[in-house]
Structure formats: C-alpha cells, structure tokens
Design a protein around this motif. Structure first.
Motif, PDB file in Angstrom:
ATOM      1  N   PHE A   1      16.430 -25.085  13.090  1.00 48.19           N
ATOM      2  CA  PHE A   1      16.684 -23.520  12.793  1.00 48.19           C
ATOM      3  C   PHE A   1      16.433 -23.171  11.402  1.00 48.19           C
ATOM      4  O   PHE A   1      15.801 -22.065  11.223  1.00 48.19           O
ATOM      5  CB  PHE A   1      18.081 -23.269  13.337  1.00 48.19           C
TER       6      PHE A   1
ATOM      7  N   GLU B   1      16.998 -26.205  20.040  1.00 52.18           N
ATOM      8  CA  GLU B   1      15.871 -26.140  19.147  1.00 52.18           C
ATOM      9  C   GLU B   1      14.498 -25.926  19.806  1.00 52.18           C
ATOM     10  O   GLU B   1      14.025 -25.454  19.056  1.00 52.18           O
ATOM     11  CB  GLU B   1      15.888 -27.981  18.734  1.00 52.18           C
TER      12      GLU B   1
ATOM     13  N   ALA C   1      14.059 -22.613  20.001  1.00 52.25           N
ATOM     14  CA  ALA C   1      13.602 -21.648  18.717  1.00 52.25           C
ATOM     15  C   ALA C   1      12.059 -22.061  18.400  1.00 52.25           C
ATOM     16  O   ALA C   1      11.597 -21.219  17.848  1.00 52.25           O
ATOM     17  CB  ALA C   1      14.755 -22.259  17.844  1.00 52.25           C
TER      18      ALA C   1
END
Length: 379
Positions: free
Chosen positions: A68, A103, A106
């Motif tokens: 991130f 994850e 993103a």
C-alpha cells in the motif's frame, strides 16, 4: 549474428523500456542474477540519469514496506525527479498466508490508472527457472503460474531463466571479440563447463582472463586451466571418476595431466591430496545419507564443504559406485598414508602419487582398520 535464445526475454524487455511507451510495470521472475543485473543496468541507462539516482531510484523490500505504501509513493509525483523507478523485492511476501484480497485490489486500482512517470519492477527471485521449462520444480511451477495469473494481468513478464550452455559459450567468444581478443573455442567451452554455465561466475572469470592476457589478444585453454580454480577442480573430479570406475590407465593419465597443469608440478601434490581427501569425505556423506539428487546435497553438506554446482550430479554417481562405508574409509586411509609419505620428503613424490592412484583404483580387500583412520577423516 543471430541473437542468443537465452537472452531473448531480457532483450525484449530492454527494447520496451527504451521505447516511447513502456508498460507501467514488469515482473522480473527467476534467480539468474546475471540476467537480472543486465535488466537493471538497462533500466538505469534508459530511465535514471546518474546525477538523479538519489532522487528517482527506489530499492524496496516487501518484507519491510507494505504494498500500500509502495503504491502510494508510486502514485505521488516526485518534486525532485521527473521519473521514478521502483525495484520491489521480497515478492514472496505478497503470496504468503491469506488471500491478500486487499493488496491485490490496491494493485488492480493502481494499474487501472498508473502514474505515467513511474515504473514498477517486481523482483521474483525466489523462483528458479531452468533452461528447459519442462524441468521446472513442481512447487516453483505452481508459484510461477500464480504470479502470472495475478500480477501478470497488469505487468509484463520477464523470465530470468538459466542460460543455455551453448549460448554461454557464444557470449564468451562474442564478448571477447568486442574487446579485440580471440577466445579459443575449446577454452570458452572449458570455462563454461567448469563453472556450470553460471553466468555471474563466467563474467567474473572472463574479466580476470582478459587482464591476465592483456596485450596478447588471445585466450587459450591453458590460460583457463591456469587462472580458473573450477577448471582445476574439474580435472580432479575427472580423476576421481576414473578411480571410482577402477580405470587405472585413465586415472594415471589424468594424474599426470593434473600435475603438468599445476604451477608447482609435483610440489603441489599436498594440495592435490587435500582435495582428494575432501572429495572422498563428501562421497562418504553422500553415501551415508543416501543422497540421490543434487538438491539434497545442499541439505547434507554444510557451507564451505560443498562442491561446485557442475560437480554435484557427477559426485553422486561416483559415490554410488561404492557399496559400503568401509570402501570409502579405506580410500581415506590410503590418502592419509600417502600424505604422511609426502611430508617425510620421499626420494620421488611422483612414485608416491602413482602408487596411491593404483591402490585407490584397485578392488578393495577386507582389512582391519588402521590407527591412521582418524587422521584420514580429519584430512
């Protein structure tokens, strides 16, 4: 000349990087360090000016920083540099326990609208890709496919597979020509064979050989045998192959060749005995642990006591010619006895070595353990 097949994936990658429209991300997948360094150097030359590297080059490990935060940095324009490059290591952390849905969500969001002034390079060096993909380890193959099915949706894939031996030989000869030096074909083949086609080692030894032969414009087989330690070790493994096969004429011929190639001739005999004892000790452990493939060798032989990669399969084959521990301890006792004789300044060192080779190549006879056994094992 035709391009090298083993370099095809990296050649395509470097061509894309130098083009006006490279992709926003790539996966450098495989543990071939030489090809990785080739890719890295190409990226730096194309996108990262030397005076700007402190501001636009980012070496990051997913073990230390979350994906991130990395994506946030990539999305944020830099005030100090017009372009940013991210080398992201530790990719296996993205494929650990758990689904990692957040994850990958993103990552998906980033690549739907990537920063055109940033390049993300994911480094999957925890996988080993052999020259022949059909021989890839099952676990590595599963990981490889999973990476391609996930990150591969957004990123280009660059396979850093082991370099084929024929391509490695061509690289040596062509690189020498580019440096105005002729690398004899038999010398190039010996260099590649001795180093198990490990391109990082080959490149390092190649530079040493160029320095050694500077001004001569030619590198011969003798130069490789003189300067490259692994080439000398190869001759030793050929000798132990003849010994374990009980081929006395070939063993004696190889002994003489080994001595002739040594800088110290017969005076180097103590060193040869040390390497013989070390090799027989390795075979003893291989036999006792019932090692059947080269991967298991690294589990039973500790760091500092391992053979070069090219010799692993050969040494397993040689060890399996012995039927019992007794035969190998006999060989160690014979080496220990020869070592004692050589240290006692004999009239003719060559005779001591020849007798040792003949004894080692003979069929073992039942005998009681001598008091020199412990010394042999320590040798």
């Amino acid at each position: 000349m035709a391009p090298l097949r083993s370099f095809a994936s990296t050649d395509r990658f470097l061509a894309e990087i130098a083009s006006p429209t490279p992709r926003a991300g790539y996966i450098l997948i495989g543990d071939e360090i030489f090809l990785y360094e080739r890719c890295r150097k190409g990226v730096l030359q194309a996108l990262v000016p030397p005076e700007m590297r402190d501001f636009c080059l980012n070496d990051i490990d997913l073990a230390d920083i979350s994906i991130f935060e990395i994506l946030d940095r990539a999305q944020t324009p830099s005030l100090m540099a017009p372009f940013q490059v991210f080398f992201i290591r530790g990719l296996k952390n993205l494929y650990g326990r758990g689904s990692k849905k957040e994850e990958f969500a993103a990552i998906d969001a980033y690549f739907r609208s990537p920063n055109p002034q940033a390049l993300l390079l994911f480094v999957a060096d925890h996988l080993r890709i052999p020259t022949d993909l059909r021989r890839m380890d099952y676990q590595d193959k599963e990981r490889f496919e999973r990476i391609r099915e996930t990150l591969g949706e957004w990123c280009g894939t660059v396979e850093l597979a082991r370099v084929d031996e024929t391509d490695a030989v061509r690289w040596v000869t062509e690189s020498a020509q580019a440096r105005d030096t002729r690398f004899d074909p038999d010398a190039a083949r010996e260099l590649v064979d001795a180093l198990g086609a490990d391109m990082m080692l080959i490149a390092s030894e190649f530079e040493k050989l160029l320095l050694y032969t500077e001004g001569r414009g030619r590198i011969t087989l003798g130069d490789v045998e003189t300067m490259v330690l692994a080439a000398k070790q190869r001759s030793l493994y050929e000798l132990t192959d003849a010994i374990t096969a009980k081929d006395r004429p070939r063993a004696l011929a190889l002994l003489h060749g080994l001595l002739n190639a040594s800088d110290g001739g017969e005076d180097a005999s103590i060193g040869h005995l040390y390497m013989l004892a070390r090799t027989f000790r390795q075979m003893l452990i291989i036999l006792e642990k019932n090692v059947r493939d080269s991967r298991a060798i690294w589990q039973v032989l500790w760091q500092g006591f391992r053979m070069p990669p090219f010799a692993a399969e050969e040494l397993i084959k040689q060890a399996r010619r012995y039927k019992s521990r007794r035969e190998l301890t006999r060989a160690l006792r014979l080496v220990a006895r020869a070592d004692l004789e050589l240290r006692s300044s004999p009239a003719n060192k060559l005779l001591v070595l020849e007798r040792l080779i003949l004894d080692l190549s003979a069929e073992a006879k039942p005998e009681a353990l001598s008091s020199s056994t412990q010394f042999a094992m320590e040798l």
